[in-house]
Design an enzyme around this catalytic site. Structure first.
Site, PDB file in Angstrom:
ATOM      1  N   SER A   1       0.835  -1.198   0.000  1.00  0.00           N
ATOM      2  CA  SER A   1       0.000   0.000   0.000  1.00  0.00           C
ATOM      3  C   SER A   1       0.873   1.253   0.000  1.00  0.00           C
ATOM      4  O   SER A   1       1.664   1.449  -0.914  1.00  0.00           O
ATOM      5  CB  SER A   1      -0.972  -0.038   1.189  1.00  0.00           C
TER       6      SER A   1
ATOM      7  N   GLU B   1      -9.359  -5.704  -3.697  1.00  0.00           N
ATOM      8  CA  GLU B   1      -8.740  -4.687  -2.844  1.00  0.00           C
ATOM      9  C   GLU B   1      -9.757  -3.955  -1.959  1.00  0.00           C
ATOM     10  O   GLU B   1      -9.588  -3.843  -0.748  1.00  0.00           O
ATOM     11  CB  GLU B   1      -8.020  -3.639  -3.710  1.00  0.00           C
TER      12      GLU B   1
ATOM     13  N   HIS C   1      -7.364  -5.984   0.303  1.00  0.00           N
ATOM     14  CA  HIS C   1      -6.168  -5.165   0.502  1.00  0.00           C
ATOM     15  C   HIS C   1      -5.513  -5.530   1.827  1.00  0.00           C
ATOM     16  O   HIS C   1      -6.175  -5.559   2.858  1.00  0.00           O
ATOM     17  CB  HIS C   1      -6.606  -3.698   0.507  1.00  0.00           C
TER      18      HIS C   1
END
Length: 510
Positions: free
Chosen positions: A197, A316, A416
């Site tokens: 990320s 995600e 995610h």
């Protein structure tokens, strides 16, 4: 001492001693791994607010490195309240000073540019050390307003680098790691940066920063990209909004504020991000420390020879939007308004929905919602970077994690952050959402071995995977990690083409 400790009983814990440039450190040896936590690589930044950090101060005697250092000031309760004295790193290694040139894996945490630290239990490097005979490092650095508030246009030369001091902290940490590689049993000429990320975005930015040249030899990013950075005009506008939010008329007033008062700037409304109320802080194209946009209009020339892996997860946005039960109960009537708000791309929801219904006629409205928001706002930056690297002819591999978490009935899928405990081989760590089943461990075996192979050779292929080819524009070869992993050409190609009808703009950088 390293040799003696290595012969200790497997479950025993004992002291480890290391010597670094500022003094001696006491760490802990347990189950075949030496760990050193809370090691300073820079001085307290409170007296250098918005400026590049100084080297850490030396100490006398032996300093304990048994506990993590404080994170940067931030709004996250998990890592708060934090401190401006936050330049600390953590090291795990199988051996000290044995002359063996082990690959070094340097992990940069996520949390955008706002939150996080290197001390999450999922980032513990012990398992990778034991599995791959490598050195693992995690790091804290300045974040949000402390690391990325651009003040260079306000007339004070001291703050020419202020928009990127969080990045310069990472560069300082990498310099420290290279300087001390031999002490911790590592190879200073084989450093892999990896991050998820915001960590991946920071890596993409480092790849375009002249001061980072030569500090790492490989890059592995997970669901994190930085195609464009903020320009000086937009970054200065945000700095003025931040100053108004904390009641500071000038830079001296900012310097006088206590850290917790300055954090109020992060809660100011950002006029360029209509979907969010938080003010964006991130790297700035300042003409100096970051002279160009990281991956626009092309991949950074200085990093063309660095092998790179660029990955994403299939679902995600279920991590962000899956916490609202209403998003699992959408109808075709309620979907358009939700998609308009959350896809972050200026395409008509009706057009998007019609194409998804054509591509995936079995999808429910909620499945369309999660797939479209993932493709529209989380995946596009990865595609942009992959295409830029392919045009450059740079060695690049793409992956997509399709294996989903079995927890909560599997409703979050491959969300995610799911790949973090898999590449660290930490499926049983606190905070992992993989579950502890055999499938989770098999995924960890495959993905962590790919990371280790990449760190050793600059190529992620290993015996447990089918052939994984580099990414090219003609076929868009992608390794799909699942219970049976396989290489697929252009997975989700229809979604990619749909969203490429709109120009890509990295949120927050306009």
């Amino acid at each position: 001492m390293a040799a003696a400790l290595a012969n200790a009983p497997a479950g025993a814990a004992s002291d480890s001693l290391a010597k670094v440039r500022s003094g001696r450190l006491r760490g802990r040896y347990m189950q075949g791994v030496h760990s050193f936590r809370g090691v300073p690589y820079g001085a307290d930044t409170a007296t250098r607010r918005f400026q590049p950090a100084l080297q850490e101060l030396p100490w006398r005697g032996v300093r304990d490195a048994l506990a993590y250092g404080p994170a940067a000031p931030q709004g996250s309760k998990d890592d708060g309240p934090g401190s401006e004295d936050c330049l600390y790193l953590n090291v795990w290694t199988p051996a000290l000073r044995d002359g063996k040139p082990r690959p070094i894996l340097f992990y940069i945490h996520g949390g955008a540019y706002n939150n996080g630290s290197g001390s999450d239990p999922q980032y513990d490097g012990s398992a990778l050390c034991r599995r791959g005979d490598v050195v693992v490092v995690t790091v804290n650095h300045r974040l949000n307003v402390f690391g990325y508030l651009y003040l260079a246009q306000l007339g004070d030369a001291r703050f020419v680098d202020s928009g990127n001091v969080g990045q310069l902290d990472l560069i300082q940490a990498l310099q420290w790691v290279r300087e001390h590689a031999a002490e911790f049993g590592g190879d200073p000429n084989n450093i892999t940066v990896f991050g998820q990320s915001g960590g991946g975005a920071k890596i993409a930015t480092l790849m375009a920063m002249p001061a980072a040249r030569g500090l790492f030899q490989r890059a592995w990013t997970m669901s994190g990209q930085q195609v464009t950075a903020a320009g000086p005009r937009a970054a200065t506008q945000r700095a003025r909004i931040a100053m108004d939010a904390v009641g500071a008329r000038d830079v001296d007033a900012l310097l006088a504020l206590p850290a917790d008062a300055l954090l109020a700037a992060t809660r100011a409304r950002d006029p360029s991000r209509v979907e969010s109320t938080s003010l964006y802080f991130g790297p700035v194209v300042d003409g100096g420390s970051l002279p160009v946009h990281p991956f626009w209009p092309q991949a950074p020339a200085q990093s063309a020879q660095i092998p790179m892996v660029i990955g994403n997860t299939h679902d995600e946005t279920r991590a962000f939007l899956g916490n609202d039960p209403a998003n699992f109960a959408l109808s075709w009537e309620t979907l358009p308004a939700k998609l308009e708000k959350e896809q972050f791309v200026d395409l008509l929801p009706s057009v998007v929905i019609a194409e998804y219904r054509r591509l995936y006629p079995h999808y429910t409205p909620s499945e369309v919602f999660f797939a479209a928001t993932t493709a529209g706002r989380s995946w596009r930056g990865a595609v942009e970077e992959l295409e830029a690297r392919a045009r450059q002819g740079a060695p690049t591999w793409a992956y997509q994690l399709d294996w989903g978490s079995p927890l909560d009935g599997g409703k979050l899928g491959a969300f995610h952050t799911l790949d973090i405990p898999l590449v660290f081989d930490n499926t049983r760590a606190e905070g992992s959402r993989t579950g502890e089943g055999a499938d989770a461990q098999r995924m960890a075996d495959v993905m962590s071995e790919a990371l280790l192979a990449f760190a050793r050779t600059g190529n992620p292929n290993h015996r447990g995977l089918p052939q994984w080819e580099t990414y090219g524009l003609e076929r868009r070869q992608t390794m799909v990690f699942d219970t049976t992993s396989k290489q697929v050409d252009d997975p989700r190609g229809g979604e990619r083409r749909l969203y490429q009808q709109a120009p890509f703009v990295q949120r927050g950088t306009a």
